[in-house]
Write an enzyme that holds these catalytic residues in place. Structure first.
Site, PDB file in Angstrom:
ATOM      1  N   GLY A  36     -18.144  25.676  27.062  1.00 35.78           N
ATOM      2  CA  GLY A  36     -17.925  25.149  28.400  1.00 35.78           C
ATOM      3  C   GLY A  36     -17.223  26.191  29.248  1.00 35.78           C
ATOM      4  N   CYS A  37     -17.351  26.090  30.555  1.00 40.09           N
ATOM      5  CA  CYS A  37     -16.792  27.125  31.428  1.00 40.09           C
ATOM      6  C   CYS A  37     -15.267  27.194  31.336  1.00 40.09           C
ATOM      7  CB  CYS A  37     -17.262  26.929  32.867  1.00 40.09           C
ATOM      8  SG  CYS A  37     -16.997  25.277  33.538  1.00 40.09           S
ATOM      9  N   HIS A  38     -14.578  26.080  31.628  1.00 40.45           N
ATOM     10  CA  HIS A  38     -13.115  26.071  31.518  1.00 40.45           C
ATOM     11  C   HIS A  38     -12.688  26.434  30.094  1.00 40.45           C
ATOM     12  CE1 HIS A  38     -12.500  24.127  35.424  1.00 40.45           C
ATOM     13  NE2 HIS A  38     -13.366  23.194  35.099  1.00 40.45           N
ATOM     14  N   ALA A  39     -13.337  25.805  29.133  1.00 40.02           N
ATOM     15  CA  ALA A  39     -12.963  25.998  27.728  1.00 40.02           C
ATOM     16  C   ALA A  39     -13.153  27.443  27.300  1.00 40.02           C
ATOM     17  CB  ALA A  39     -13.776  25.074  26.838  1.00 40.02           C
ATOM     18  N   PHE A  65     -14.031  35.013  35.470  1.00 39.08           N
ATOM     19  CA  PHE A  65     -15.468  35.138  35.250  1.00 39.08           C
ATOM     20  C   PHE A  65     -16.169  34.222  36.234  1.00 39.08           C
ATOM     21  CE2 PHE A  65     -13.449  32.165  32.424  1.00 39.08           C
ATOM     22  CZ  PHE A  65     -14.246  31.041  32.425  1.00 39.08           C
TER      23      PHE A  65
END
Length: 310
Positions: free
Chosen positions: A114-117, A281
């Site tokens: 996942g993006c945040h993760a 990112f």
């Protein structure tokens, strides 16, 4: 030539993956016409005839796609949340270690972070693995993202000419501390306690900045910001993830600094007592489509940066 099927190519991530794969001449891209995208029989056929299927679907639909896949040779790369902590699935973050990268190359089931993760894991996993930070550490994470991370509905809200004026300022969400990324943040980093996680969406299309704050007394004796920097430099040697010198842009760190890139930059800031770990990112790049394509490249046995923008 390998057949690549994108199941769910109408969402933000699926569209970007499909567009980028359509430019390649080393694969055969398989897609379904709009009137067949939800046809179970057509999807099942495409899933089982493909060498690699990339799932860009809601969680339940992703689980259905896996159940429909009977061909033992079909590799599935899942961009949903459904299988990121599931048994038998490899976490698709090759930069974490040579072992992670090798497992991705040979796995039939790969979960895209996942993006945040992914930002959190990139900062915390190396510290846990090196013994710098204990497994029982209590951590706090802030993550600032562009609105494209919310999908079509949120994009439409932000780009509406008559939108609510409240959208012009950053908005914190997930305040109930049950965000869907918490499970993988905790599991992949082998933490005993989920971090306090504070995601924030702001008025810019794409980009992401994840920050983890730690006190020096949480770290192993003799470890401080300099030792963490040395570890990051050793871990992230490029070309996808690199260490960025301290200071940012004249003392500022923009969450949009990596917009349009599939790479990421890691930085350590702070002082002797309070340390900030920062990962930047693009939530649509290394946080989504770029990460999926990097995993695909490893499965295909080609340069992992093939088709990436770095």
């Amino acid at each position: 030539m390998k057949k690549i099927f994108v199941d769910g190519n109408s969402g933000t991530t699926g569209l970007r993956i499909t567009e980028r794969l359509s430019e390649r001449d080393d694969i055969e891209l398989v897609t379904l016409p709009d009137n067949k995208r939800h046809d179970v029989h057509e999807r099942e056929k495409a899933l089982n005839e493909s060498d690699v299927s990339i799932l860009c679907l809601p969680d339940d639909a992703a689980r259905e796609a896996v159940a429909l896949t009977k061909n033992p040779d079909t590799v599935i790369i899942d961009a949903s949340t459904a299988h990121r902590t599931a048994k038998g699935w490899i976490y698709g973050f090759p930069e974490l270690s040579a072992e992670f990268e090798e497992k991705i190359k040979i796995s039939k089931r790969i979960a895209v972070p996942g993006c945040h993760a992914g930002g959190f894991v990139s900062l915390v996993y190396p510290l846990i693995k090196a013994g710098y930070l204990p497994h029982d550490a209590h951590l706090v994470c802030h993550s600032l993202t562009g609105y494209s991370g919310g999908g079509k509905k949120m994009i439409a809200q932000y780009e509406d000419s008559e939108r609510d004026s409240l959208l012009s300022a950053p908005r914190q969400y997930g305040t109930g501390q049950i965000h869907k990324h918490l499970a993988e943040m905790t599991s992949v980093c082998e933490l005993e306690t989920p971090p306090i996680f504070c995601p924030i969406v702001a008025d810019f299309y794409s980009g992401m900045e994840v920050t983890v704050a730690i006190f020096s007394d949480m770290l192993k004796d003799g470890v401080g910001a300099d030792e963490i920097e040395a570890l990051y430099r050793k871990t992230y040697t490029g070309p996808v993830i690199t260490y960025e010198e301290r200071g940012g842009e004249s003392g500022f760190y923009s969450a949009a600094s990596m917009t349009g890139s599939d790479g990421a930059k890691i930085t350590v800031e702070g002082n002797g007592e309070r340390i900030l770990l920062i990962s930047r990112f693009d939530n649509l790049g290394k946080g989504a489509s770029g990460a999926a394509l990097e995993c695909l490249n490893l499965v295909l046995g080609v340069d992992k940066t093939n088709g990436l923008t770095l």
